[in-house]
Design a protein around this motif. Structure first.
Motif, PDB file in Angstrom:
ATOM      1  N   TYR A 122     -83.167 -66.339  27.098  1.00  0.00           N
ATOM      2  CA  TYR A 122     -82.399 -64.838  27.053  1.00  0.00           C
ATOM      3  C   TYR A 122     -83.467 -63.960  26.532  1.00  0.00           C
ATOM      4  O   TYR A 122     -83.154 -62.846  26.244  1.00  0.00           O
ATOM      5  N   TRP A 139     -77.644 -59.041  24.537  1.00  0.00           N
ATOM      6  CA  TRP A 139     -77.685 -60.275  24.371  1.00  0.00           C
ATOM      7  C   TRP A 139     -76.419 -60.970  24.521  1.00  0.00           C
ATOM      8  O   TRP A 139     -76.137 -61.976  25.150  1.00  0.00           O
ATOM      9  N   MET A 156     -81.807 -63.912  34.833  1.00  0.00           N
ATOM     10  CA  MET A 156     -82.265 -64.616  33.378  1.00  0.00           C
ATOM     11  C   MET A 156     -82.284 -66.080  33.955  1.00  0.00           C
ATOM     12  O   MET A 156     -81.761 -66.904  34.494  1.00  0.00           O
ATOM     13  N   ASP A 170     -75.187 -60.801  27.990  1.00  0.00           N
ATOM     14  CA  ASP A 170     -75.961 -61.913  28.710  1.00  0.00           C
ATOM     15  C   ASP A 170     -75.264 -63.108  28.579  1.00  0.00           C
ATOM     16  O   ASP A 170     -75.199 -63.756  29.753  1.00  0.00           O
TER      17      ASP A 170
END
Length: 256
Positions: A76, A103, A29, A106
């Motif tokens: 993201y 998400w 990311m 993450d």
């Protein structure tokens, strides 16, 4: 509206920045890391709104660094790709493709990554906006090692993950600071009050501020001309946010 851009003419804080990548589930990311002049310092994860890592959040990372914090703003939406055009319609269409549970994982991974940075002193907090404000609240329930949580116009009743912030309030770890405009129909003041009541019932340390006459996305006004409607309230919210971080990060706490 949320925050797709920085107003023309807004000052850009002169701080150290660098592009970074954060290892997450099945990929890397990208993000921007901003650091203050003096380190080690506390770290803050910025959780963006539906527009993703826009220039507004790069500016915000710089502002946080200028105030003495190490700040990272990750993209993201990297799996879903860039927006074809900077419109709310395009942003909402892309958001529908986001795996909300992944998400959350993450963002938790981003916290772990931030904690490993050499410029950090070990203390980490979060700040989220719009759907990112919702995620900040969810992380306060997911993790017990956050020193401070700030939510700007999050959605207390949003249940696109395992449960809504209202439902997860008993599991949250404070302190939590929340900002909403009383005209924000999307968040709903009745939902804000339900969240407040749930946190009070659970004994979770929190502080909510409701700004009269303002709707969603009002912090942008703090970068506008002082004659802009909502300017003073937006600036007041930002000062409260920085004061909140300084209080929280100055506390003696044992981090797990």
């Amino acid at each position: 509206m949320c925050h797709p851009e920085v107003p023309v003419g807004a000052a850009i804080p002169d701080v150290r920045i660098k592009d970074v990548t954060i290892a997450v589930e099945g990929g890397a990311m990208p993000g921007l890391l901003a650091s203050p002049e003096r380190t080690p310092a506390p770290g803050i994860l910025i959780i963006n709104d539906v527009f993703g890592k826009s220039t507004f959040y790069e500016q915000l990372a710089r502002r946080l660094a200028q105030a003495g914090f190490v700040a990272v703003t990750p993209e993201y939406f990297f799996r879903e790709g860039p927006l074809p055009e900077p419109t709310r319609e395009a942003a909402m269409a892309r958001a529908k493709r986001l795996d909300f549970k992944r998400w959350s994982r993450d963002m938790s991974a981003a916290i772990d990554w931030l904690r490993t940075q050499p410029a950090l002193n070990g203390a980490v907090g979060t700040i989220g906006f719009c759907m990112g404000g919702t995620q900040a609240l969810l992380l306060a329930a997911r993790r017990d090692d956050l020193r401070a949580t700030v939510s700007y116009y999050g959605f207390p009743a949003d249940s696109r993950t395992e449960a809504s912030p209202i439902e997860l309030a008993p599991k949250m770890h404070g302190p939590i600071l929340g900002h909403w405009g009383d005209q924000d129909a999307g968040a709903g003041m009745e939902n804000v009050e339900k969240l407040r009541a749930a946190l009070e019932s659970a004994g979770v340390e929190h502080e909510f501020h409701i700004y009269a006459g303002l709707g969603h996305g009002f912090l942008k006004a703090s970068l506008e001309d002082e004659r802009t409607p909502g300017y003073e309230q937006a600036c007041a919210s930002w000062k409260r946010t920085l004061d909140f971080y300084r209080r929280c990060f100055s506390r003696e706490r044992v981090l797990s």
